[in-house]
Design a protein around this motif. Structure first.
Motif, PDB file in Angstrom:
ATOM      1  N   ARG A   1      46.373  50.869  46.584  1.00 36.39           N
ATOM      2  CA  ARG A   1      46.131  50.084  45.810  1.00 36.39           C
ATOM      3  C   ARG A   1      47.469  50.720  45.486  1.00 36.39           C
ATOM      4  O   ARG A   1      47.638  52.330  45.470  1.00 36.39           O
ATOM      5  N   VAL A   2      48.807  50.522  44.868  1.00 34.84           N
ATOM      6  CA  VAL A   2      49.462  51.140  44.367  1.00 34.84           C
ATOM      7  C   VAL A   2      49.652  51.212  42.874  1.00 34.84           C
ATOM      8  O   VAL A   2      50.252  52.236  42.703  1.00 34.84           O
TER       9      VAL A   2
ATOM     10  N   ARG B   1      49.624  44.310  27.115  1.00 34.68           N
ATOM     11  CA  ARG B   1      48.884  45.219  26.812  1.00 34.68           C
ATOM     12  C   ARG B   1      48.677  45.861  28.541  1.00 34.68           C
ATOM     13  O   ARG B   1      48.831  46.507  29.030  1.00 34.68           O
ATOM     14  N   GLY B   2      49.346  44.720  29.233  1.00 35.41           N
ATOM     15  CA  GLY B   2      49.150  45.146  30.467  1.00 35.41           C
ATOM     16  C   GLY B   2      47.623  44.585  30.803  1.00 35.41           C
ATOM     17  O   GLY B   2      46.936  43.473  30.387  1.00 35.41           O
TER      18      GLY B   2
ATOM     19  N   GLY C   1      48.023  44.951  38.404  1.00 31.64           N
ATOM     20  CA  GLY C   1      47.853  46.024  38.421  1.00 31.64           C
ATOM     21  C   GLY C   1      46.422  46.752  39.178  1.00 31.64           C
ATOM     22  O   GLY C   1      46.181  47.854  39.008  1.00 31.64           O
ATOM     23  N   HIS C   2      46.572  46.016  39.861  1.00 38.21           N
ATOM     24  CA  HIS C   2      44.588  46.358  40.991  1.00 38.21           C
ATOM     25  C   HIS C   2      45.597  46.229  41.919  1.00 38.21           C
ATOM     26  O   HIS C   2      44.419  46.058  43.571  1.00 38.21           O
ATOM     27  N   GLY C   3      46.586  46.720  42.270  1.00 37.23           N
ATOM     28  CA  GLY C   3      47.345  46.446  43.753  1.00 37.23           C
ATOM     29  C   GLY C   3      47.458  44.972  44.465  1.00 37.23           C
ATOM     30  O   GLY C   3      47.950  45.581  45.592  1.00 37.23           O
TER      31      GLY C   3
ATOM     32  N   ILE D   1      34.344  46.077  45.664  1.00 36.52           N
ATOM     33  CA  ILE D   1      35.817  46.976  45.285  1.00 36.52           C
ATOM     34  C   ILE D   1      35.706  47.527  44.123  1.00 36.52           C
ATOM     35  O   ILE D   1      34.892  47.207  43.079  1.00 36.52           O
ATOM     36  N   ARG D   2      36.434  48.490  43.752  1.00 34.34           N
ATOM     37  CA  ARG D   2      36.882  48.828  42.567  1.00 34.34           C
ATOM     38  C   ARG D   2      37.605  48.640  41.437  1.00 34.34           C
ATOM     39  O   ARG D   2      38.672  47.946  42.238  1.00 34.34           O
ATOM     40  N   MET D   3      37.658  47.698  41.022  1.00 35.13           N
ATOM     41  CA  MET D   3      37.752  46.742  39.906  1.00 35.13           C
ATOM     42  C   MET D   3      37.407  46.535  38.434  1.00 35.13           C
ATOM     43  O   MET D   3      36.425  47.297  38.295  1.00 35.13           O
ATOM     44  N   LYS D   4      38.037  45.862  37.910  1.00 39.46           N
ATOM     45  CA  LYS D   4      37.732  46.037  35.978  1.00 39.46           C
ATOM     46  C   LYS D   4      37.685  43.826  36.166  1.00 39.46           C
ATOM     47  O   LYS D   4      38.550  43.389  36.208  1.00 39.46           O
TER      48      LYS D   4
END
Length: 190
Positions: A188-189, A32-33, A161-163, A76-79
């Protein structure tokens, strides 16, 4: 025979089921990534590190220590959930490598652009012939039934997935994995 060994056999069956469940979860994460139920939100990486290290300290063998040195890092913005999974995996790998004695050092830092987290251990190290393979899915140096070979591959997938990324620092005398995360959304990519 069956009555005498019933509970021992039952324990083996439970252990096998737990192992299959863990492999299934690793496979799902890998396929799933970095899917997470929660959306990206502003969070503190240091809080994630602190709670993960505290949780891991509860299960340490008596001769193993974990040091934690937290630098000043902007939120930072993240999961955060998947990132905690990365921290947990790297610390667990360090514990597995060391056995019953040694130290693990976890450090965070910020250079103005990138957040870095370093997990370093006193284990025997990773041989040069194995280093190119460690992030390959299903590759493991652990014995049969001890590792799925998905831990580092899933870590890398979550971080990209977080760059960010994760790599083995080959310029140290101790085994040291470094996580890099961009501090701003513009970097972030993904």
């Amino acid at each position: 025979f069956v009555r005498e060994d019933f509970f021992a056999c039952l324990s083996c069956v439970r252990e096998g089921v737990d192992r299959v469940r863990a492999i299934q979860q690793d496979l799902r994460s890998f396929l799933r990534g970095n899917v997470d139920d929660a959306a990206n939100h502003e969070a503190d990486v240091n809080d994630g590190l602190r709670t993960t290290v505290e949780m891991m300290r509860r299960g340490l063998p008596p001769g193993v220590t974990i040091g934690l040195e937290l630098g000043e890092i902007p939120p930072i913005r993240m999961k955060l959930g998947p990132l905690k999974q990365v921290f947990l995996n790297l610390i667990q790998n360090a514990m597995d490598a060391m056995g019953n004695s040694g130290s693990i050092d976890v450090k965070s830092a910020f250079d103005g652009q990138w957040i870095s987290i370093r997990v370093t251990d006193d284990g025997p190290g990773i041989s040069a012939d194995v280093r190119p393979l460690i992030f390959e899915p299903f590759f493991t140096t652990k014995g049969v039934g001890k590792g799925s070979g998905l831990g580092l591959a899933v870590c890398r997938q979550i971080l990209t997935g977080h760059g960010g990324d994760v790599f083995l620092d080959e310029d140290t005398s101790r085994t040291s994995f470094v996580i890099l995360l961009p501090a701003t959304a513009e970097q972030r990519v993904a």
